[in-house]
Design a protein around this motif. Sequence first.
Motif, PDB file in Angstrom:
ATOM      1  N   ALA A 159       0.821  -1.213   0.000  1.00 10.73           N
ATOM      2  CA  ALA A 159       0.000   0.000   0.000  1.00 10.73           C
ATOM      3  C   ALA A 159       0.858   1.267   0.000  1.00 10.73           C
ATOM      4  N   ARG A 160       2.041   1.163   0.607  1.00 10.89           N
ATOM      5  CA  ARG A 160       2.921   2.331   0.726  1.00 10.89           C
ATOM      6  C   ARG A 160       4.216   2.039  -0.029  1.00 10.89           C
ATOM      7  N   THR A 161       4.184   2.221  -1.309  1.00 10.52           N
ATOM      8  CA  THR A 161       5.332   1.865  -2.138  1.00 10.52           C
ATOM      9  C   THR A 161       6.520   2.797  -1.921  1.00 10.52           C
ATOM     10  N   ASN A 162       6.332   3.884  -1.210  1.00 12.12           N
ATOM     11  CA  ASN A 162       7.432   4.807  -0.906  1.00 12.12           C
ATOM     12  C   ASN A 162       8.195   4.389   0.347  1.00 12.12           C
ATOM     13  N   VAL A 163       7.794   3.289   0.971  1.00 14.32           N
ATOM     14  CA  VAL A 163       8.499   2.758   2.146  1.00 14.32           C
ATOM     15  C   VAL A 163       9.328   1.551   1.721  1.00 14.32           C
ATOM     16  N   LYS A 164      10.632   1.638   1.888  1.00 15.94           N
ATOM     17  CA  LYS A 164      11.544   0.542   1.555  1.00 15.94           C
ATOM     18  C   LYS A 164      12.090  -0.035   2.855  1.00 15.94           C
ATOM     19  N   LEU A 165      11.823  -1.297   3.071  1.00 19.54           N
ATOM     20  CA  LEU A 165      12.161  -1.936   4.337  1.00 19.54           C
ATOM     21  C   LEU A 165      13.164  -3.070   4.154  1.00 19.54           C
ATOM     22  N   SER A 166      14.177  -3.084   5.010  1.00 17.76           N
ATOM     23  CA  SER A 166      15.123  -4.200   5.088  1.00 17.76           C
ATOM     24  C   SER A 166      15.044  -4.776   6.492  1.00 17.76           C
ATOM     25  N   ILE A 167      14.923  -6.099   6.575  1.00 14.12           N
ATOM     26  CA  ILE A 167      14.856  -6.767   7.871  1.00 14.12           C
ATOM     27  C   ILE A 167      16.031  -7.727   8.005  1.00 14.12           C
ATOM     28  N   PHE A 168      16.853  -7.517   9.010  1.00 10.38           N
ATOM     29  CA  PHE A 168      17.963  -8.396   9.324  1.00 10.38           C
ATOM     30  C   PHE A 168      17.642  -9.063  10.665  1.00 10.38           C
ATOM     31  N   ALA A 169      17.476 -10.379  10.670  1.00  9.68           N
ATOM     32  CA  ALA A 169      17.020 -11.096  11.854  1.00  9.68           C
ATOM     33  C   ALA A 169      18.132 -11.951  12.457  1.00  9.68           C
ATOM     34  N   ALA A 170      18.237 -11.925  13.778  1.00  7.38           N
ATOM     35  CA  ALA A 170      19.233 -12.762  14.452  1.00  7.38           C
ATOM     36  C   ALA A 170      18.895 -14.244  14.302  1.00  7.38           C
ATOM     37  N   ARG A 171      17.604 -14.567  14.405  1.00  7.70           N
ATOM     38  CA  ARG A 171      17.145 -15.946  14.287  1.00  7.70           C
ATOM     39  C   ARG A 171      15.897 -15.988  13.418  1.00  7.70           C
ATOM     40  N   LEU A 172      15.587 -17.154  12.900  1.00  3.18           N
ATOM     41  CA  LEU A 172      14.339 -17.358  12.176  1.00  3.18           C
ATOM     42  C   LEU A 172      13.328 -17.971  13.130  1.00  3.18           C
TER      43      LEU A 172
END
Length: 231
Positions: free
Chosen positions: A151-164
């Motif tokens: 819905a908000r194509t102007n938001v670019k998100l990167s997620i770096f996770a310690a665990r799955l």
Amino acid sequence: MADKGRPLMRRKGRKEEASAEMTKDVQTEGEAPPAEANGDSQVEAMELPPFEIIQGDRIDPFAFKFQFKNVEYSSGRNKTFLCFLLAEGNTADGLVKGYLEDEHTGPHAEEAFFMQCLLNYDPALRYTVTWYVSSSPCSACAAKIAEVLKARTNVKLSIFAARLFEWEEAEIQAGLKALHAAGCKLRVMKPLDFSYTWETFVENEEEPLNLWEDCKENYEYYQEKLADILQ
């Protein structure tokens, strides 16, 4: 790292048990046993119950060492820590950083980010967001985040996770795939990411982070599982 039949990490647990496990883990640097995790359609349409979200600039070092440790058996880690970098516009001049910690009494930290840190969302601006999280999102959070990003194509998100979190579950895998399809960059935290997060978000008193012995091995394990899910 060989697959040892990794037990599923459970979201709910007693905070008293988590506190005791944290103290034991930090003192002995030993492994523990069940765990934790985390929870935007159109954000404006969400009806949220009362919730407890802790927000701040720096994490307690003991909490970081316990909650972010990328162990195979993650007992007592029953909450989510989300460290974030938020840049508005095309430059880093307005970079905002901080962390959220949830208590699982309502929305999870991922959900709270959009409600609290993007409270004054402007569709005319570009937002670049990076999260360093203690575990990857649960299926409900993943679905809501994916809806927000679409819905908000102007938001670019990167997620770096310690665990799955519960990566063996079909619904979790579907949620991660939905995030990836919505344009979210997903990756497991590398050893250097732990050091960066320690230096940037933790009350470290200028002490370096001594990484645990199997940090790199566990990263490779989780990253391989994530790559298999997203292929």
